[in-house]
Scaffold this motif. Structure first.
Motif, PDB file in Angstrom:
ATOM      1  N   THR A 199       0.806  -1.222   0.000  1.00  0.00           N
ATOM      2  CA  THR A 199       0.000   0.000   0.000  1.00  0.00           C
ATOM      3  C   THR A 199       0.839   1.272   0.000  1.00  0.00           C
ATOM      4  O   THR A 199       0.302   2.356  -0.210  1.00  0.00           O
ATOM      5  CB  THR A 199      -0.935   0.026   1.220  1.00  0.00           C
ATOM      6  OG1 THR A 199      -0.141  -0.091   2.415  1.00  0.00           O
ATOM      7  CG2 THR A 199      -1.935  -1.118   1.161  1.00  0.00           C
ATOM      8  N   LYS A 200       2.140   1.158   0.228  1.00  0.00           N
ATOM      9  CA  LYS A 200       2.997   2.349   0.326  1.00  0.00           C
ATOM     10  C   LYS A 200       3.876   2.576  -0.897  1.00  0.00           C
ATOM     11  O   LYS A 200       4.638   3.533  -0.940  1.00  0.00           O
ATOM     12  CB  LYS A 200       3.874   2.256   1.578  1.00  0.00           C
ATOM     13  CG  LYS A 200       3.101   2.193   2.888  1.00  0.00           C
ATOM     14  CD  LYS A 200       2.171   3.373   3.084  1.00  0.00           C
ATOM     15  CE  LYS A 200       2.913   4.570   3.569  1.00  0.00           C
ATOM     16  NZ  LYS A 200       2.087   5.742   3.822  1.00  0.00           N
ATOM     17  N   ILE A 201       3.760   1.730  -1.933  1.00  0.00           N
ATOM     18  CA  ILE A 201       4.668   1.856  -3.081  1.00  0.00           C
ATOM     19  C   ILE A 201       4.493   3.189  -3.800  1.00  0.00           C
ATOM     20  O   ILE A 201       5.475   3.830  -4.172  1.00  0.00           O
ATOM     21  CB  ILE A 201       4.544   0.657  -4.054  1.00  0.00           C
ATOM     22  CG1 ILE A 201       5.639   0.720  -5.125  1.00  0.00           C
ATOM     23  CG2 ILE A 201       3.172   0.590  -4.694  1.00  0.00           C
ATOM     24  CD1 ILE A 201       7.045   0.600  -4.629  1.00  0.00           C
ATOM     25  N   GLU A 202       3.272   3.648  -3.992  1.00  0.00           N
ATOM     26  CA  GLU A 202       3.059   4.917  -4.693  1.00  0.00           C
ATOM     27  C   GLU A 202       3.631   6.077  -3.890  1.00  0.00           C
ATOM     28  O   GLU A 202       4.223   7.001  -4.460  1.00  0.00           O
ATOM     29  CB  GLU A 202       1.579   5.136  -4.996  1.00  0.00           C
ATOM     30  CG  GLU A 202       1.025   4.181  -6.039  1.00  0.00           C
ATOM     31  CD  GLU A 202       1.751   4.251  -7.375  1.00  0.00           C
ATOM     32  OE1 GLU A 202       2.127   5.356  -7.827  1.00  0.00           O
ATOM     33  OE2 GLU A 202       1.949   3.174  -7.990  1.00  0.00           O
ATOM     34  N   ASP A 203       3.488   6.051  -2.569  1.00  0.00           N
ATOM     35  CA  ASP A 203       4.055   7.097  -1.711  1.00  0.00           C
ATOM     36  C   ASP A 203       5.578   7.124  -1.810  1.00  0.00           C
ATOM     37  O   ASP A 203       6.188   8.195  -1.888  1.00  0.00           O
ATOM     38  CB  ASP A 203       3.636   6.891  -0.254  1.00  0.00           C
ATOM     39  CG  ASP A 203       2.147   7.052  -0.029  1.00  0.00           C
ATOM     40  OD1 ASP A 203       1.480   7.682  -0.883  1.00  0.00           O
ATOM     41  OD2 ASP A 203       1.647   6.555   0.997  1.00  0.00           O
ATOM     42  N   VAL A 204       6.194   5.937  -1.812  1.00  0.00           N
ATOM     43  CA  VAL A 204       7.655   5.850  -1.897  1.00  0.00           C
ATOM     44  C   VAL A 204       8.135   6.330  -3.264  1.00  0.00           C
ATOM     45  O   VAL A 204       9.104   7.087  -3.362  1.00  0.00           O
ATOM     46  CB  VAL A 204       8.144   4.416  -1.588  1.00  0.00           C
ATOM     47  CG1 VAL A 204       9.624   4.252  -1.915  1.00  0.00           C
ATOM     48  CG2 VAL A 204       7.868   4.066  -0.136  1.00  0.00           C
ATOM     49  N   LYS A 205       7.454   5.920  -4.337  1.00  0.00           N
ATOM     50  CA  LYS A 205       7.837   6.369  -5.678  1.00  0.00           C
ATOM     51  C   LYS A 205       7.775   7.898  -5.775  1.00  0.00           C
ATOM     52  O   LYS A 205       8.720   8.535  -6.271  1.00  0.00           O
ATOM     53  CB  LYS A 205       6.915   5.743  -6.729  1.00  0.00           C
ATOM     54  CG  LYS A 205       7.199   4.293  -7.009  1.00  0.00           C
ATOM     55  CD  LYS A 205       6.162   3.571  -7.839  1.00  0.00           C
ATOM     56  CE  LYS A 205       5.547   4.326  -8.965  1.00  0.00           C
ATOM     57  NZ  LYS A 205       4.551   3.545  -9.724  1.00  0.00           N
ATOM     58  N   GLU A 206       6.692   8.493  -5.326  1.00  0.00           N
ATOM     59  CA  GLU A 206       6.546   9.948  -5.379  1.00  0.00           C
ATOM     60  C   GLU A 206       7.606  10.644  -4.520  1.00  0.00           C
ATOM     61  O   GLU A 206       8.163  11.667  -4.925  1.00  0.00           O
ATOM     62  CB  GLU A 206       5.150  10.357  -4.924  1.00  0.00           C
ATOM     63  CG  GLU A 206       4.062  10.001  -5.906  1.00  0.00           C
ATOM     64  CD  GLU A 206       2.662  10.271  -5.375  1.00  0.00           C
ATOM     65  OE1 GLU A 206       2.531  10.960  -4.332  1.00  0.00           O
ATOM     66  OE2 GLU A 206       1.699   9.786  -5.999  1.00  0.00           O
ATOM     67  N   ALA A 207       7.882  10.091  -3.358  1.00  0.00           N
ATOM     68  CA  ALA A 207       8.881  10.689  -2.469  1.00  0.00           C
ATOM     69  C   ALA A 207      10.279  10.636  -3.090  1.00  0.00           C
ATOM     70  O   ALA A 207      11.023  11.627  -3.041  1.00  0.00           O
ATOM     71  CB  ALA A 207       8.870   9.985  -1.114  1.00  0.00           C
ATOM     72  N   LEU A 208      10.642   9.512  -3.695  1.00  0.00           N
ATOM     73  CA  LEU A 208      11.955   9.403  -4.344  1.00  0.00           C
ATOM     74  C   LEU A 208      12.064  10.385  -5.513  1.00  0.00           C
ATOM     75  O   LEU A 208      13.082  11.052  -5.678  1.00  0.00           O
ATOM     76  CB  LEU A 208      12.200   7.975  -4.825  1.00  0.00           C
ATOM     77  CG  LEU A 208      12.485   6.944  -3.742  1.00  0.00           C
ATOM     78  CD1 LEU A 208      12.489   5.528  -4.325  1.00  0.00           C
ATOM     79  CD2 LEU A 208      13.791   7.229  -3.028  1.00  0.00           C
ATOM     80  N   GLN A 209      11.012  10.492  -6.297  1.00  0.00           N
ATOM     81  CA  GLN A 209      11.036  11.423  -7.425  1.00  0.00           C
ATOM     82  C   GLN A 209      11.106  12.877  -6.950  1.00  0.00           C
ATOM     83  O   GLN A 209      11.712  13.715  -7.608  1.00  0.00           O
ATOM     84  CB  GLN A 209       9.823  11.190  -8.319  1.00  0.00           C
ATOM     85  CG  GLN A 209       9.933   9.876  -9.065  1.00  0.00           C
ATOM     86  CD  GLN A 209       8.652   9.438  -9.744  1.00  0.00           C
ATOM     87  OE1 GLN A 209       7.582   9.970  -9.476  1.00  0.00           O
ATOM     88  NE2 GLN A 209       8.761   8.455 -10.628  1.00  0.00           N
ATOM     89  N   SER A 210      10.545  13.159  -5.787  1.00  0.00           N
ATOM     90  CA  SER A 210      10.583  14.531  -5.260  1.00  0.00           C
ATOM     91  C   SER A 210      11.991  14.959  -4.843  1.00  0.00           C
ATOM     92  O   SER A 210      12.275  16.150  -4.767  1.00  0.00           O
ATOM     93  CB  SER A 210       9.617  14.689  -4.081  1.00  0.00           C
ATOM     94  OG  SER A 210      10.139  14.085  -2.919  1.00  0.00           O
ATOM     95  N   ILE A 211      12.872  13.981  -4.578  1.00  0.00           N
ATOM     96  CA  ILE A 211      14.270  14.324  -4.250  1.00  0.00           C
ATOM     97  C   ILE A 211      15.194  13.998  -5.430  1.00  0.00           C
ATOM     98  O   ILE A 211      16.387  13.796  -5.254  1.00  0.00           O
ATOM     99  CB  ILE A 211      14.757  13.640  -2.951  1.00  0.00           C
ATOM    100  CG1 ILE A 211      14.706  12.110  -3.067  1.00  0.00           C
ATOM    101  CG2 ILE A 211      13.971  14.126  -1.741  1.00  0.00           C
ATOM    102  CD1 ILE A 211      15.462  11.385  -1.973  1.00  0.00           C
ATOM    103  N   ASN A 212      14.605  13.943  -6.624  1.00  0.00           N
ATOM    104  CA  ASN A 212      15.335  13.719  -7.876  1.00  0.00           C
ATOM    105  C   ASN A 212      16.023  12.361  -7.966  1.00  0.00           C
ATOM    106  O   ASN A 212      17.071  12.233  -8.592  1.00  0.00           O
ATOM    107  CB  ASN A 212      16.338  14.848  -8.140  1.00  0.00           C
ATOM    108  CG  ASN A 212      15.644  16.163  -8.383  1.00  0.00           C
ATOM    109  OD1 ASN A 212      14.597  16.201  -9.041  1.00  0.00           O
ATOM    110  ND2 ASN A 212      16.182  17.227  -7.842  1.00  0.00           N
ATOM    111  N   ILE A 213      15.426  11.355  -7.351  1.00  0.00           N
ATOM    112  CA  ILE A 213      15.867   9.978  -7.537  1.00  0.00           C
ATOM    113  C   ILE A 213      14.852   9.371  -8.505  1.00  0.00           C
ATOM    114  O   ILE A 213      13.760   8.978  -8.115  1.00  0.00           O
ATOM    115  CB  ILE A 213      15.902   9.185  -6.215  1.00  0.00           C
ATOM    116  CG1 ILE A 213      16.783   9.864  -5.178  1.00  0.00           C
ATOM    117  CG2 ILE A 213      16.330   7.745  -6.471  1.00  0.00           C
ATOM    118  CD1 ILE A 213      18.250   9.856  -5.475  1.00  0.00           C
TER     119      ILE A 213
END
Length: 114
Positions: free
Chosen positions: A15-29
């Protein structure tokens, strides 16, 4: 100069994969992989079906990220914050050192690019 790179492996709730993906992209990963995984750990889900008790392993996602050493703390903190629910079974993060890496197409070392 070859920089040290770190591999971060995070096992997180589905249930947390979308949150993790968005968070990584927000720090340019923007370069990372994730796959479904099923494992046997401390957390087991139990149930009863037609009077029979059963127990099954929990399905999770395995997120793999390789970052330069100087981005390690930021990336780990990002995953910790995005994947945290505060409940048992939130997952784990493992960090290891990458000594070398290569691009298959060009046959060049990509360690120097980080």
């Amino acid at each position: 100069m070859i920089k040290v790179m770190k591999r971060i492996e995070a096992i997180i709730r589905n249930t947390k994969i979308e949150d993790v993906k968005e968070a990584l992209q927000s720090i340019n990963i923007n370069s990372f992989t994730y796959t479904d995984c099923i494992g046997a750990g401390k957390l087991k889900i139990q149930g009863v079906y037609r009077g029979n008790q059963f127990q099954y392993d929990v399905s999770r996602y395995l997120v793999n990220v390789v970052v330069p050493d100087e981005k390690l703390k930021t990336t780990v903190d990002c995953i910790l914050n995005a994947a945290n629910t505060g409940e048992v079974g939130d997952g784990e993060i493992f960090v290891s050192t990458i000594d070398e890496s290569w691009k298959i197409r060009t046959k060049e070392s990509i360690t120097a690019f980080y």
